[in-house]
Design a protein around this motif. Structure first.
Motif, PDB file in Angstrom:
ATOM      1  N   SER A   1      55.975  40.835 -18.984  1.00  0.00           N
ATOM      2  CA  SER A   1      56.052  41.177 -17.555  1.00  0.00           C
ATOM      3  C   SER A   1      56.795  42.497 -17.363  1.00  0.00           C
ATOM      4  CB  SER A   1      56.707  40.055 -16.762  1.00  0.00           C
ATOM      5  OG  SER A   1      58.091  40.042 -16.983  1.00  0.00           O
ATOM      6  N   LEU A   2      57.817  42.715 -18.196  1.00  0.00           N
ATOM      7  CA  LEU A   2      58.534  44.000 -18.127  1.00  0.00           C
ATOM      8  C   LEU A   2      57.604  45.148 -18.497  1.00  0.00           C
ATOM      9  CD1 LEU A   2      62.033  43.233 -19.668  1.00  0.00           C
ATOM     10  CD2 LEU A   2      61.588  44.139 -17.391  1.00  0.00           C
ATOM     11  N   ALA A   3      56.810  44.914 -19.545  1.00  0.00           N
ATOM     12  CA  ALA A   3      55.885  45.961 -20.003  1.00  0.00           C
ATOM     13  C   ALA A   3      54.843  46.246 -18.929  1.00  0.00           C
ATOM     14  CB  ALA A   3      55.213  45.524 -21.294  1.00  0.00           C
ATOM     15  N   ASN A   4      54.371  45.182 -18.279  1.00  0.00           N
ATOM     16  CA  ASN A   4      53.376  45.384 -17.223  1.00  0.00           C
ATOM     17  C   ASN A   4      53.962  46.185 -16.067  1.00  0.00           C
ATOM     18  OD1 ASN A   4      51.083  44.217 -18.330  1.00  0.00           O
ATOM     19  ND2 ASN A   4      51.730  42.150 -17.750  1.00  0.00           N
ATOM     20  N   ASN A   5      55.233  45.911 -15.756  1.00  0.00           N
ATOM     21  CA  ASN A   5      55.903  46.687 -14.710  1.00  0.00           C
ATOM     22  C   ASN A   5      56.000  48.154 -15.101  1.00  0.00           C
ATOM     23  OD1 ASN A   5      56.384  44.899 -12.708  1.00  0.00           O
ATOM     24  ND2 ASN A   5      58.382  44.239 -13.495  1.00  0.00           N
ATOM     25  N   GLN A   6      56.398  48.358 -16.355  1.00  0.00           N
ATOM     26  CA  GLN A   6      56.558  49.725 -16.877  1.00  0.00           C
ATOM     27  C   GLN A   6      55.243  50.487 -16.749  1.00  0.00           C
ATOM     28  OE1 GLN A   6      59.685  50.732 -18.409  1.00  0.00           O
ATOM     29  NE2 GLN A   6      58.680  52.643 -17.857  1.00  0.00           N
ATOM     30  N   VAL A   7      54.183  49.817 -17.137  1.00  0.00           N
ATOM     31  CA  VAL A   7      52.859  50.425 -17.117  1.00  0.00           C
ATOM     32  C   VAL A   7      52.453  50.765 -15.686  1.00  0.00           C
ATOM     33  CG1 VAL A   7      50.458  49.716 -17.342  1.00  0.00           C
ATOM     34  CG2 VAL A   7      51.981  49.520 -19.283  1.00  0.00           C
ATOM     35  N   LYS A   8      52.850  49.883 -14.766  1.00  0.00           N
ATOM     36  CA  LYS A   8      52.498  50.106 -13.364  1.00  0.00           C
ATOM     37  C   LYS A   8      53.265  51.296 -12.798  1.00  0.00           C
ATOM     38  CE  LYS A   8      51.415  45.949 -11.591  1.00  0.00           C
ATOM     39  NZ  LYS A   8      51.900  44.686 -11.020  1.00  0.00           N
ATOM     40  N   THR A   9      54.590  51.319 -13.048  1.00  0.00           N
ATOM     41  CA  THR A   9      55.409  52.379 -12.462  1.00  0.00           C
ATOM     42  C   THR A   9      55.122  53.724 -13.113  1.00  0.00           C
ATOM     43  OG1 THR A   9      57.195  51.759 -13.954  1.00  0.00           O
ATOM     44  CG2 THR A   9      57.306  50.900 -11.723  1.00  0.00           C
ATOM     45  N   ASP A  10      54.718  53.717 -14.378  1.00  0.00           N
ATOM     46  CA  ASP A  10      54.470  54.990 -15.070  1.00  0.00           C
ATOM     47  C   ASP A  10      53.028  55.466 -14.933  1.00  0.00           C
ATOM     48  OD1 ASP A  10      57.024  55.227 -15.789  1.00  0.00           O
ATOM     49  OD2 ASP A  10      56.726  55.114 -17.954  1.00  0.00           O
ATOM     50  N   ASN A  11      52.243  54.776 -14.088  1.00  0.00           N
ATOM     51  CA  ASN A  11      50.869  55.205 -13.806  1.00  0.00           C
ATOM     52  C   ASN A  11      49.988  55.309 -15.048  1.00  0.00           C
ATOM     53  OD1 ASN A  11      51.016  55.415 -10.996  1.00  0.00           O
ATOM     54  ND2 ASN A  11      52.156  57.322 -11.200  1.00  0.00           N
ATOM     55  N   TYR A  12      50.029  54.274 -15.854  1.00  0.00           N
ATOM     56  CA  TYR A  12      49.088  54.234 -16.975  1.00  0.00           C
ATOM     57  C   TYR A  12      47.718  53.822 -16.427  1.00  0.00           C
ATOM     58  CZ  TYR A  12      52.816  54.450 -20.462  1.00  0.00           C
ATOM     59  OH  TYR A  12      53.850  54.842 -21.246  1.00  0.00           O
ATOM     60  N   GLU A  13      46.680  54.170 -17.177  1.00  0.00           N
ATOM     61  CA  GLU A  13      45.329  53.835 -16.743  1.00  0.00           C
ATOM     62  C   GLU A  13      44.872  52.619 -17.525  1.00  0.00           C
ATOM     63  OE1 GLU A  13      41.333  56.367 -16.444  1.00  0.00           O
ATOM     64  OE2 GLU A  13      43.180  57.544 -16.522  1.00  0.00           O
ATOM     65  N   LEU A  14      44.353  51.653 -16.808  1.00  0.00           N
ATOM     66  CA  LEU A  14      43.849  50.456 -17.488  1.00  0.00           C
ATOM     67  C   LEU A  14      42.548  50.814 -18.190  1.00  0.00           C
ATOM     68  CD1 LEU A  14      44.123  47.375 -17.978  1.00  0.00           C
ATOM     69  CD2 LEU A  14      42.664  47.078 -15.984  1.00  0.00           C
ATOM     70  N   LEU A  15      42.511  50.580 -19.497  1.00  0.00           N
ATOM     71  CA  LEU A  15      41.320  50.927 -20.263  1.00  0.00           C
ATOM     72  C   LEU A  15      40.409  49.710 -20.364  1.00  0.00           C
ATOM     73  CD1 LEU A  15      40.020  53.137 -22.035  1.00  0.00           C
ATOM     74  CD2 LEU A  15      41.232  52.157 -23.964  1.00  0.00           C
ATOM     75  N   MET A  16      41.016  48.562 -20.667  1.00  0.00           N
ATOM     76  CA  MET A  16      40.201  47.372 -20.859  1.00  0.00           C
ATOM     77  C   MET A  16      41.077  46.139 -20.697  1.00  0.00           C
ATOM     78  SD  MET A  16      37.465  46.899 -23.856  1.00  0.00           S
ATOM     79  CE  MET A  16      38.555  46.733 -25.239  1.00  0.00           C
ATOM     80  N   ARG A  17      40.462  45.097 -20.153  1.00  0.00           N
ATOM     81  CA  ARG A  17      41.196  43.836 -20.008  1.00  0.00           C
ATOM     82  C   ARG A  17      40.359  42.744 -20.665  1.00  0.00           C
ATOM     83  NH1 ARG A  17      43.420  43.218 -14.418  1.00  0.00           N
ATOM     84  NH2 ARG A  17      45.327  43.957 -15.405  1.00  0.00           N
ATOM     85  N   VAL A  18      40.950  42.054 -21.617  1.00  0.00           N
ATOM     86  CA  VAL A  18      40.197  41.036 -22.358  1.00  0.00           C
ATOM     87  C   VAL A  18      40.891  39.701 -22.225  1.00  0.00           C
ATOM     88  CG1 VAL A  18      39.267  40.357 -24.596  1.00  0.00           C
ATOM     89  CG2 VAL A  18      39.511  42.775 -24.039  1.00  0.00           C
ATOM     90  N   LYS A  19      40.113  38.693 -21.861  1.00  0.00           N
ATOM     91  CA  LYS A  19      40.652  37.337 -21.861  1.00  0.00           C
ATOM     92  C   LYS A  19      39.841  36.541 -22.861  1.00  0.00           C
ATOM     93  CE  LYS A  19      41.979  33.603 -18.787  1.00  0.00           C
ATOM     94  NZ  LYS A  19      41.256  32.549 -19.523  1.00  0.00           N
ATOM     95  N   SER A  20      40.523  36.175 -23.941  1.00  0.00           N
ATOM     96  CA  SER A  20      39.772  35.525 -25.017  1.00  0.00           C
ATOM     97  C   SER A  20      39.695  34.019 -24.803  1.00  0.00           C
ATOM     98  CB  SER A  20      40.429  35.844 -26.359  1.00  0.00           C
ATOM     99  OG  SER A  20      41.745  35.352 -26.345  1.00  0.00           O
ATOM    100  N   ASP A  21      38.950  33.366 -25.697  1.00  0.00           N
ATOM    101  CA  ASP A  21      38.730  31.912 -25.579  1.00  0.00           C
ATOM    102  C   ASP A  21      40.053  31.151 -25.682  1.00  0.00           C
ATOM    103  OD1 ASP A  21      36.266  33.068 -26.000  1.00  0.00           O
ATOM    104  OD2 ASP A  21      36.323  32.580 -28.160  1.00  0.00           O
ATOM    105  N   ASP A  22      40.954  31.650 -26.543  1.00  0.00           N
ATOM    106  CA  ASP A  22      42.209  30.921 -26.745  1.00  0.00           C
ATOM    107  C   ASP A  22      43.279  31.326 -25.724  1.00  0.00           C
ATOM    108  OD1 ASP A  22      42.047  33.326 -27.905  1.00  0.00           O
ATOM    109  OD2 ASP A  22      42.939  32.783 -29.830  1.00  0.00           O
TER     110      ASP A  22
END
Lengths: 160, 172
Positions: free
Chosen positions: A86-107
């Motif tokens: 969750s901290l990393a996700n916040n960091q990514v949000k505040t630092d304006n990273y671009e989402l490249l891909m989101r994967v939700k696997s079977d497990d």
């Protein structure tokens, strides 16, 4: 007036200096998180054209030599993993990273890929694995590479 | 001179009603050697008021001018000090801004403590290599997981396009 400008310049420089620090460094200090950092120097020590650098007929060394550092953060503790992610996700949000891909696997692992830069010149690539019951991982590649380099590299590993 | 009269004159003197003549007479009386004891106190009071021969110190003028000079010196010292301040002000400005910058940096850093320096985890290139390969493998696995549906979709899209193409051509 000139002195004021110099003073402002000073402040901006100082702010820049701290901004250039790797924002993911903070996680290396977290309890229960295993961190592995590999510098450019260490990467350059890898044999460039060694046989075992070939995965599925693709030269992985080519990709590695475009990197300036690799940071790997892992934790097997569920709670720490949750906090780290969750901290990393916040960091990514505040630092304006671009989402490249989101994967939700079977497990039920959620994997997000973020990047900074343009597809033809990526300066930073981050993979955040939100493991539901097993380990959570953050992978960070710094350097200057293209989206194609990554695709080639992953294809090589996929065929292996 | 009668004591009675002296008392009367003294009374008037204390009230400020005596004339110069009368005061002269009082003065003459008190300047005598012998003064009745009851009037001793009055004598001292009267003479302290009336004695015109207050000695003027001979160096009075010097002392006054020295005092005036000292006022002047004070002012000079003050102006010298402000002059020094004006000379130092650029340095003061620089020092203040440097302090400000360091203060801000200190606050920012103490707010978010960071490890000293990122150091290589492995000293041995082989270990580092193994860790790197492991990381790349993990990355690739996940990346491929994301890419597979895209590739599958791409195959489907291609197939559909072919079918559309064919039907359009055969109909023509």
């Amino acid at each position: 007036m000139r002195k004021l400008l110099i003073a402002i310049l000073f402040v901006v420089c100082a702010a820049n200096l701290s901004a250039q620090k790797n924002p993911f460094e903070q996680f290396t200090e977290m309890d229960g998180v295993t961190s592995v950092y590999i510098s450019k120097n260490m990467l350059s020590l890898f044999p460039k054209n060694a046989k075992n650098m070939n995965y599925g007929g693709i030269d992985v060394g080519n990709f590695l030599h475009k990197l300036s550092s690799i940071l790997i953060l892992t934790t097997e503790d569920k709670n720490i993993g949750k906090r780290m992610v969750s901290l990393a996700n916040n960091q990514v949000k505040t630092d304006n990273y671009e989402l490249l891909m989101r994967v939700k696997s079977d497990d039920d692992d959620n994997v997000n890929f973020f990047m900074k830069g343009k597809p033809e010149s990526i300066r930073e690539l981050i993979m955040i694995v939100d493991g539901s019951d097993d380990e959570s991982v953050i992978l960070q590649f710094l350097g200057d590479f293209t989206l194609q380099d990554i695709q080639k590299m992953t294809e090589g590993f996929g065929k292996d | 001179m009668q004591i009675e009269e002296i008392h009367k004159l003294l009374d008037r003197f204390y009230k400020g009603e005596t004339s110069l003549d009368e005061e002269k007479r009082l003065s003459d009386f008190f300047r005598q050697e012998v003064v009745p004891k009851s009037l001793e106190e009055d004598r001292r009071v009267f003479l302290s008021f009336y004695d015109q021969n207050v000695p003027i110190p001979s160096d009075l003028e010097q002392r006054i001018s020295a005092l005036i000079d000292s006022f002047d010196d004070d002012r000079k010292m003050k102006s010298e000090r402000t002059g020094m301040r004006r000379l130092l002000s650029p340095f003061l400005v620089v020092a203040a801004s440097v302090l400000l910058v360091f203060g801000i940096r200190f606050f920012v850093q103490s707010d978010n403590p960071k490890p000293a320096l990122m150091a290589d985890t492995y000293q041995n290139p082989n270990d580092a290599y193994r860790a790197t390969m492991h990381a790349l493998q993990l990355f690739s696995d996940n990346f491929e997981k994301g890419m597979q549906p895209i590739e599958k979709a791409a195959v489907h899209v291609e197939k559909t396009q072919k079918i559309i193409h064919q039907t359009i051509y055969t109909k023509q």
